[in-house]
Design an enzyme around this catalytic site. Structure first.
Site, PDB file in Angstrom:
ATOM      1  N   THR A  39       0.839  -1.210   0.000  1.00  0.00           N
ATOM      2  CA  THR A  39       0.000   0.000   0.000  1.00  0.00           C
ATOM      3  C   THR A  39       0.873   1.260   0.000  1.00  0.00           C
ATOM      4  O   THR A  39       0.562   2.239  -0.691  1.00  0.00           O
ATOM      5  CB  THR A  39      -0.940  -0.002   1.227  1.00  0.00           C
ATOM      6  OG1 THR A  39      -1.585  -1.268   1.288  1.00  0.00           O
ATOM      7  CG2 THR A  39      -1.984   1.085   1.119  1.00  0.00           C
ATOM      8  N   HIS A  42       1.835   1.668  -3.507  1.00  0.00           N
ATOM      9  CA  HIS A  42       0.726   2.161  -4.342  1.00  0.00           C
ATOM     10  C   HIS A  42       0.581   3.681  -4.198  1.00  0.00           C
ATOM     11  O   HIS A  42       0.433   4.403  -5.183  1.00  0.00           O
ATOM     12  CB  HIS A  42      -0.594   1.490  -3.940  1.00  0.00           C
ATOM     13  CG  HIS A  42      -0.766   0.102  -4.495  1.00  0.00           C
ATOM     14  ND1 HIS A  42      -0.705  -0.181  -5.836  1.00  0.00           N
ATOM     15  CD2 HIS A  42      -1.014  -1.083  -3.884  1.00  0.00           C
ATOM     16  CE1 HIS A  42      -0.897  -1.479  -6.034  1.00  0.00           C
ATOM     17  NE2 HIS A  42      -1.080  -2.053  -4.854  1.00  0.00           N
TER      18      HIS A  42
HETATM   19 ZN    ZN Z   1       0.054  -2.694   4.794  1.00  0.00          ZN
END
Ligand code: ZN
Ligand code: ZN
Length: 338
Positions: A39, A42
């Protein structure tokens, strides 16, 4: 203190910043190590988020208690702890139902709030879990991502399941593999496109490692399972082809778990879903129960942390992000060490 500061979403700078203030109910942690999550990558690469800039990222971290606010009970300086980084509202329908991972007003330490890419972090005492002596602090950064794998499998696994395919041999895929083997799933295939990850999957006990650019993933998965379709699949890659394959190799009545993020729309063969009574389920983070279990998995050696972690000094954090963005295959879990 020194920290890796996200000046903008794709510009990280290591430097001096003020030490976090110790508010009531909080504990000051000296960070031992903080993992870089998919994440984080990202957002670094431009995915929309509510994370502020400038800000301090990092939500996979453990450390030692340095100081406690005067009203905190149960923790003392020197305690070894791991941070459960989700801040739940506690009052929404999901929270009340005990599914706090689905909270409608969730915030993340290391996202909306300052996180662990720093020497120190001030964390609500209720977000800390003590770690047993058998778990080295350097491995405890894996607790948070492992909790996601534990949640995904324990919600969907049943004792009669014998065969499984995991799409994607990144950190999640390789932890799912180890949890699946521990739960007693006999045949587990893992697919990826990076040779070194596939070798690691075999080392960690995969029955079959499938290079999905070099061979037909579906045919290879069936071959592993004596020609039969499998009981369970997990998509830990998040692309259209792996999502479709996760459905295509299931036996009638089988279950597909979708764990990876990935915005690409995916056409689904609903004739197959209906005709074979397939179960499709998403999975999101973890509950505190999964978090506590993940600590036990690591402490008892059911999941190996050593083979997954590469430690990098926090001062070289910006380079680490650049390297991971350019070549995500090289390292499985980078842990930044202040
Ligand atoms: Zn994470
Ligand atoms: Zn809530």
């Amino acid at each position: 203190m020194n920290a890796l500061i996200a000046v903008s979403h794709d510009n990280l700078e290591y430097g001096e910043t003020g030490e976090p203030k110790l508010e009531l109910g909080h504990v000051l942690i000296r960070v031992a190590g903080c993992g870089i999550c998919g994440t984080d990558m990202h957002v670094y690469k431009g995915m929309a988020s509510t994370w502020p800039t400038p800000g301090i990222r990092g939500h996979e971290f453990a450390g030692t208690v340095q100081a406690c606010a005067e009203d905190v009970e149960g923790f003392a300086p020197g305690d070894r702890v791991v941070v459960q980084p989700l801040l739940f509202c506690g009052v929404c329908r999901s929270c009340v139902a005990g599914r706090r991972n689905l909270c409608s007003d969730i915030n993340l330490i290391g996202g909306e709030k300052p996180g662990g890419f720093a020497e120190y972090a001030a964390i609500p005492a209720s977000n800390l879990f003590r770690i047993p002596d058998t778990l080295p602090l350097s491995h405890a950064a894996l607790v948070e991502p492992l909790a996601t794998a534990v949640h995904a499998l324990e919600r969907n696994w049943s004792p009669e399941m014998e065969s499984m395919v995991i799409f994607g041999a990144g950190a999640q895929g390789l932890m799912l593999l180890q949890v699946a083997l521990f739960l007693g799933i006999k045949r587990v295939a893992v697919t990826d496109v990076v040779e070194s990850r596939l070798e690691l999957a075999l080392e960690l006990g995969a029955t079959r490692a499938i290079h999905s650019m070099k061979e037909d993933a579906l045919a290879a998965a069936l071959e592993m399972n004596g020609g039969a379709e499998v009981d369970l699949t997990v998509d830990a890659a998040g692309i259209t082809s792996t999502r479709q394959q996760a459905l295509a190799c299931l036996r009638p009545g089988g279950t597909a778990i979708f764990l990876a993020l990935g915005a690409a729309p995916t056409p689904v063969d609903f004739m197959g879903v209906v005709g074979k009574e397939l179960k499709l389920t998403g999975t999101q983070c973890y509950t505190e129960r999964d978090f506590a279990k993940a600590i036990q998995y690591l402490a008892h050696g059911c999941v190996s942390a050593e083979k997954l972690i590469s430690e990098v000094p926090l001062s070289e954090g910006a380079q680490a992000f650049r390297r991971l963005a350019a070549d995500p295959g090289r390292m499985i879990k980078v842990v930044l060490v202040p």
